[in-house]
Design a protein around this motif. Structure first.
Motif, PDB file in Angstrom:
ATOM      1  N   VAL A 389      77.402  14.689  70.925  1.00 31.61           N
ATOM      2  CA  VAL A 389      77.423  15.999  71.591  1.00 31.61           C
ATOM      3  C   VAL A 389      76.048  16.317  72.173  1.00 31.61           C
ATOM      4  CG1 VAL A 389      77.976  18.447  71.343  1.00 31.61           C
ATOM      5  CG2 VAL A 389      79.132  16.775  69.902  1.00 31.61           C
ATOM      6  N   PRO A 390      75.820  15.924  73.435  1.00 31.64           N
ATOM      7  CA  PRO A 390      74.552  16.264  74.075  1.00 31.64           C
ATOM      8  C   PRO A 390      74.566  17.647  74.723  1.00 31.64           C
ATOM      9  CG  PRO A 390      75.832  14.865  75.519  1.00 31.64           C
ATOM     10  CD  PRO A 390      76.648  15.029  74.254  1.00 31.64           C
ATOM     11  N   GLU A 391      75.767  18.215  74.916  1.00 29.94           N
ATOM     12  CA  GLU A 391      75.884  19.497  75.607  1.00 29.94           C
ATOM     13  C   GLU A 391      75.020  20.581  74.973  1.00 29.94           C
ATOM     14  OE1 GLU A 391      80.093  17.678  76.187  1.00 29.94           O
ATOM     15  OE2 GLU A 391      78.475  17.601  74.716  1.00 29.94           O
ATOM     16  N   SER A 392      74.441  21.394  75.839  1.00 27.98           N
ATOM     17  CA  SER A 392      73.666  22.563  75.410  1.00 27.98           C
ATOM     18  C   SER A 392      72.531  22.211  74.447  1.00 27.98           C
ATOM     19  CB  SER A 392      74.592  23.609  74.760  1.00 27.98           C
ATOM     20  OG  SER A 392      75.644  23.968  75.639  1.00 27.98           O
ATOM     21  N   GLY A 393      72.080  20.964  74.501  1.00 27.41           N
ATOM     22  CA  GLY A 393      70.992  20.548  73.620  1.00 27.41           C
ATOM     23  C   GLY A 393      71.373  20.483  72.159  1.00 27.41           C
ATOM     24  N   VAL A 394      72.680  20.411  71.871  1.00 22.14           N
ATOM     25  CA  VAL A 394      73.132  20.342  70.488  1.00 22.14           C
ATOM     26  C   VAL A 394      72.686  19.024  69.853  1.00 22.14           C
ATOM     27  CG1 VAL A 394      75.167  20.233  68.987  1.00 22.14           C
ATOM     28  CG2 VAL A 394      75.080  21.899  70.848  1.00 22.14           C
ATOM     29  N   ASN A 395      72.823  17.920  70.596  1.00 20.53           N
ATOM     30  CA  ASN A 395      72.350  16.593  70.153  1.00 20.53           C
ATOM     31  C   ASN A 395      72.822  16.272  68.737  1.00 20.53           C
ATOM     32  OD1 ASN A 395      71.096  16.441  72.615  1.00 20.53           O
ATOM     33  ND2 ASN A 395      69.067  16.971  71.829  1.00 20.53           N
ATOM     34  N   ALA A 396      74.133  16.225  68.593  1.00 24.12           N
ATOM     35  CA  ALA A 396      74.721  16.059  67.270  1.00 24.12           C
ATOM     36  C   ALA A 396      75.884  15.083  67.317  1.00 24.12           C
ATOM     37  CB  ALA A 396      75.183  17.418  66.734  1.00 24.12           C
ATOM     38  N   ILE A 397      76.434  14.813  66.151  1.00 24.23           N
ATOM     39  CA  ILE A 397      77.641  14.009  66.003  1.00 24.23           C
ATOM     40  C   ILE A 397      78.791  14.943  65.687  1.00 24.23           C
ATOM     41  CG2 ILE A 397      78.801  12.239  64.613  1.00 24.23           C
ATOM     42  CD1 ILE A 397      76.563  11.122  66.345  1.00 24.23           C
ATOM     43  N   ARG A 398      79.895  14.794  66.423  1.00 23.80           N
ATOM     44  CA  ARG A 398      81.080  15.613  66.171  1.00 23.80           C
ATOM     45  C   ARG A 398      82.191  14.752  65.598  1.00 23.80           C
ATOM     46  NH1 ARG A 398      84.557  17.896  71.054  1.00 23.80           N
ATOM     47  NH2 ARG A 398      85.568  15.870  70.722  1.00 23.80           N
ATOM     48  N   VAL A 399      82.782  15.228  64.520  1.00 24.53           N
ATOM     49  CA  VAL A 399      83.902  14.544  63.873  1.00 24.53           C
ATOM     50  C   VAL A 399      85.118  15.455  63.936  1.00 24.53           C
ATOM     51  CG1 VAL A 399      84.758  13.468  61.765  1.00 24.53           C
ATOM     52  CG2 VAL A 399      82.305  13.381  62.297  1.00 24.53           C
ATOM     53  N   SER A 400      86.212  14.962  64.496  1.00 17.40           N
ATOM     54  CA  SER A 400      87.432  15.771  64.555  1.00 17.40           C
ATOM     55  C   SER A 400      88.577  15.005  63.921  1.00 17.40           C
ATOM     56  CB  SER A 400      87.768  16.160  65.996  1.00 17.40           C
ATOM     57  OG  SER A 400      87.640  15.073  66.886  1.00 17.40           O
ATOM     58  N   THR A 401      89.275  15.661  63.015  1.00 14.09           N
ATOM     59  CA  THR A 401      90.352  15.037  62.248  1.00 14.09           C
ATOM     60  C   THR A 401      91.688  15.690  62.549  1.00 14.09           C
ATOM     61  OG1 THR A 401      89.737  16.499  60.411  1.00 14.09           O
ATOM     62  CG2 THR A 401      88.903  14.255  60.339  1.00 14.09           C
ATOM     63  N   HIS A 402      92.739  14.867  62.506  1.00 15.63           N
ATOM     64  CA  HIS A 402      94.086  15.370  62.747  1.00 15.63           C
ATOM     65  C   HIS A 402      95.037  14.809  61.689  1.00 15.63           C
ATOM     66  CE1 HIS A 402      96.986  17.622  64.840  1.00 15.63           C
ATOM     67  NE2 HIS A 402      96.891  17.120  66.062  1.00 15.63           N
ATOM     68  N   ILE A 403      96.329  15.066  61.852  1.00 15.50           N
ATOM     69  CA  ILE A 403      97.304  14.768  60.806  1.00 15.50           C
ATOM     70  C   ILE A 403      97.459  13.280  60.517  1.00 15.50           C
ATOM     71  CG2 ILE A 403      98.602  16.895  61.110  1.00 15.50           C
ATOM     72  CD1 ILE A 403     100.599  15.318  62.858  1.00 15.50           C
ATOM     73  N   TYR A 404      97.034  12.418  61.425  1.00 12.28           N
ATOM     74  CA  TYR A 404      97.139  10.978  61.172  1.00 12.28           C
ATOM     75  C   TYR A 404      95.959  10.459  60.347  1.00 12.28           C
ATOM     76  CZ  TYR A 404      94.234  11.378  65.329  1.00 12.28           C
ATOM     77  OH  TYR A 404      93.272  11.782  66.237  1.00 12.28           O
ATOM     78  N   ASN A 405      94.969  11.295  60.123  1.00 13.77           N
ATOM     79  CA  ASN A 405      93.816  10.892  59.309  1.00 13.77           C
ATOM     80  C   ASN A 405      94.102  11.095  57.827  1.00 13.77           C
ATOM     81  OD1 ASN A 405      91.897  12.121  61.961  1.00 13.77           O
ATOM     82  ND2 ASN A 405      91.736  10.006  61.251  1.00 13.77           N
ATOM     83  N   SER A 406      93.246  10.521  56.977  1.00 16.76           N
ATOM     84  CA  SER A 406      93.445  10.596  55.529  1.00 16.76           C
ATOM     85  C   SER A 406      92.137  10.911  54.823  1.00 16.76           C
ATOM     86  CB  SER A 406      93.986   9.267  55.001  1.00 16.76           C
ATOM     87  OG  SER A 406      93.012   8.244  55.142  1.00 16.76           O
ATOM     88  N   GLU A 407      92.259  11.324  53.583  1.00 17.02           N
ATOM     89  CA  GLU A 407      91.073  11.571  52.763  1.00 17.02           C
ATOM     90  C   GLU A 407      90.262  10.289  52.591  1.00 17.02           C
ATOM     91  OE1 GLU A 407      94.000  14.803  51.651  1.00 17.02           O
ATOM     92  OE2 GLU A 407      94.082  12.648  52.097  1.00 17.02           O
ATOM     93  N   ALA A 408      90.946   9.152  52.484  1.00 18.09           N
ATOM     94  CA  ALA A 408      90.251   7.877  52.313  1.00 18.09           C
ATOM     95  C   ALA A 408      89.379   7.564  53.525  1.00 18.09           C
ATOM     96  CB  ALA A 408      91.262   6.751  52.085  1.00 18.09           C
ATOM     97  N   GLU A 409      89.864   7.875  54.725  1.00 18.48           N
ATOM     98  CA  GLU A 409      89.071   7.637  55.937  1.00 18.48           C
ATOM     99  C   GLU A 409      87.842   8.539  55.963  1.00 18.48           C
ATOM    100  OE1 GLU A 409      92.403   6.132  59.178  1.00 18.48           O
ATOM    101  OE2 GLU A 409      92.115   8.288  58.877  1.00 18.48           O
ATOM    102  N   ILE A 410      88.029   9.780  55.529  1.00 16.78           N
ATOM    103  CA  ILE A 410      86.897  10.706  55.475  1.00 16.78           C
ATOM    104  C   ILE A 410      85.857  10.219  54.467  1.00 16.78           C
ATOM    105  CG2 ILE A 410      86.224  13.052  54.807  1.00 16.78           C
ATOM    106  CD1 ILE A 410      88.915  13.990  55.996  1.00 16.78           C
ATOM    107  N   GLU A 411      86.321   9.766  53.316  1.00 15.45           N
ATOM    108  CA  GLU A 411      85.400   9.235  52.300  1.00 15.45           C
ATOM    109  C   GLU A 411      84.613   8.047  52.834  1.00 15.45           C
ATOM    110  OE1 GLU A 411      87.888   8.317  49.002  1.00 15.45           O
ATOM    111  OE2 GLU A 411      88.429  10.413  48.618  1.00 15.45           O
ATOM    112  N   SER A 412      85.282   7.177  53.581  1.00 16.35           N
ATOM    113  CA  SER A 412      84.589   6.007  54.129  1.00 16.35           C
ATOM    114  C   SER A 412      83.559   6.417  55.172  1.00 16.35           C
ATOM    115  CB  SER A 412      85.596   5.027  54.734  1.00 16.35           C
ATOM    116  OG  SER A 412      86.264   5.578  55.852  1.00 16.35           O
ATOM    117  N   LEU A 413      83.845   7.458  55.933  1.00 10.52           N
ATOM    118  CA  LEU A 413      82.875   7.956  56.908  1.00 10.52           C
ATOM    119  C   LEU A 413      81.651   8.512  56.216  1.00 10.52           C
ATOM    120  CD1 LEU A 413      82.059   8.845  59.829  1.00 10.52           C
ATOM    121  CD2 LEU A 413      83.156  11.047  59.278  1.00 10.52           C
ATOM    122  N   VAL A 414      81.856   9.343  55.195  1.00  5.69           N
ATOM    123  CA  VAL A 414      80.737   9.940  54.471  1.00  5.69           C
ATOM    124  C   VAL A 414      79.858   8.850  53.858  1.00  5.69           C
ATOM    125  CG1 VAL A 414      80.107  11.405  52.505  1.00  5.69           C
ATOM    126  CG2 VAL A 414      81.961  12.112  54.053  1.00  5.69           C
TER     127      VAL A 414
END
Length: 422
Positions: A389-414
């Motif tokens: 996310v470079p917009e507005s000088g935010v310069n960050a990482i955005r993570v968006s999750t939906h119904i096809y995602n799982s807790e296990a995937e989130i744990e692996s990301l963290v």
């Protein structure tokens, strides 16, 4: 037999049994594809099996694009085969009515567009604004909401006033109140910011705008498919959205809601076939008798019926699961991710508000230990699809999750983030 194969066989059987989307048929399945008797864990696993989404990586970028489930692709393919075998591409009146009901609006109030940006441009150029009139936006606009308003400011001399998104809904409402003056004509904020996923209190904003005689024109790119959305209940004048993100529909489908009472105030600048109430080129001079008395005046000419059949199939898919159940699952995953990121303490800065009412599906973070672009590259190498996310000088990482995602995937990301930061 694999889960995917079982799902496809069940899907094919259902479509054959129902004759769905053939000719001018209704976009409603006769058979349900969702087994609500499963345990919660197995239920969401079965939902995941309904997506062709690759398992070679973890997809965490639904805020940009929502991969469609098999049910949507099959509906579109069936419609395309019918169109190409008959030569009749037809219309999508039934799909429009179905989508209007899904969104909680009247069919006459719904224009079907190609994306959110198209709907926003209709709002921007159709509103009766003069030089010196003021419009309130945020400093965190998506290009699709920012550029159209900036372009009108450049060409027509309207004035854009902005505020920085705050960490609570109360503070954001107060920030808007502080910008309102006698010249304010429009409040044009996003339902959810694309940068850090801040949820604005749209109903309260619409109430405020109405009390001041101000238009409320909402960028709803992240509204449909996340919330159990009923646009009429929000009370806003205009709401532009799309079906290719959280709705999990096809790219090239969007919508614009125009409150019936505002229809004659929002000028249709570009028109064509189906926009009119009659015209005659043989008179002297030629004459346009008037416009279509509904919001259909804003969508004109030939459009792909198959795309809107796909959008209707996506809406039906949400209904089969349950709109409230979808929202609850999205919020559950969002909270799981937020809690996981908090375990990293001061190594990262979470930019998305902690207030639960101010977030729903996206979380952005940054770190002083690594440039956000480098972080994005390393996460991609580890098999995660996120958004920088470079917009507005935010310069960050955005993570968006939906119904096809799982807790296990989130744990692996963290775990991957923790490993990268050391």
């Amino acid at each position: 037999m694999s889960n995917r194969r079982r799902f496809l066989q069940k899907l094919s059987a259902s479509f054959l049994a129902s004759g769905v989307f053939i000719g001018n048929s209704s976009p409603v399945f006769s058979n349900s594809l969702i087994d609500h008797s499963l345990s919660e864990v197995d239920f969401w696993k079965e939902i995941r099996n309904g997506f062709p989404l690759t398992r070679e990586r973890v997809y965490l970028n639904n805020g940009t694009f929502g991969p469609a489930p098999y049910a949507v692709s099959q509906a579109m393919n069936t419609c395309l085969e019918e169109i190409n075998s008959s030569g009749e591409y037809g219309h999508f009146d039934q799909e429009r009515a179905f989508l209007a009901d899904f969104l909680g609006v009247k069919t006459d109030e719904l224009s079907l567009t190609h994306n959110t940006t198209e709907g926003i441009n209709i709002m921007v150029w159709g509103l009766p604004l003069n030089k010196g009139d003021e419009v309130i936006l945020t400093t965190h606009e998506h290009v699709g909401n920012g550029l159209p308003w900036l372009n009108r400011a450049k060409l027509d001399g309207i004035i854009i006033r902005t505020f920085e998104p705050q960490d609570t809904q109360a503070k954001n409402l107060e920030a808007i109140k502080n910008l309102i003056n006698s010249k304010t004509r429009v409040i044009a904020v996003p339902h959810v910011t694309c940068t850090t996923g801040v949820v604005f209190p749209i109903k309260e904003i619409a109430d405020l705008a109405r009390s001041k005689g101000i238009y409320s024109a909402i960028d709803g790119a992240h509204g449909a498919g996340t919330f159990d959305l009923n646009i009429s209940e929000l009370g806003c004048d205009f709401y532009a959205g799309c079906f290719h993100k959280w709705m999990l529909g096809p790219v090239g489908t969007g919508f614009l809601y125009v409150k019936k009472e505002r229809l004659e105030e929002l000028q249709a600048i570009q028109i064509g076939g189906y926009s009119d109430a009659g015209w005659d080129m043989t008179t002297n001079p030629p004459v346009l008798y008037g416009l279509n008395p509904t919001a259909h005046r804003y969508d004109y000419g030939t459009q792909s019926r198959a795309l809107y059949v796909g959008a209707a199939a996506a809406a039906k898919y949400h209904l089969e699961i349950g709109k409230q159940k979808v929202e609850s699952r999205i919020r559950e995953l969002n909270e799981y991710l937020y809690t996981g990121l908090q375990t990293m303490g001061t190594k990262i800065q979470i930019l998305t508000p902690e207030e639960k009412e101010s977030r729903i599906a996206m979380i952005s973070f940054k770190t002083d230990l690594k440039d956000f672009k480098e972080m994005g590259i390393e996460l991609a190498k580890d098999g995660f699809r996120i958004r920088q996310v470079p917009e507005s000088g935010v310069n960050a990482i955005r993570v968006s999750t939906h119904i096809y995602n799982s807790e296990a995937e989130i744990e692996s990301l963290v775990k991957a983030i923790a490993k990268i930061l050391g």
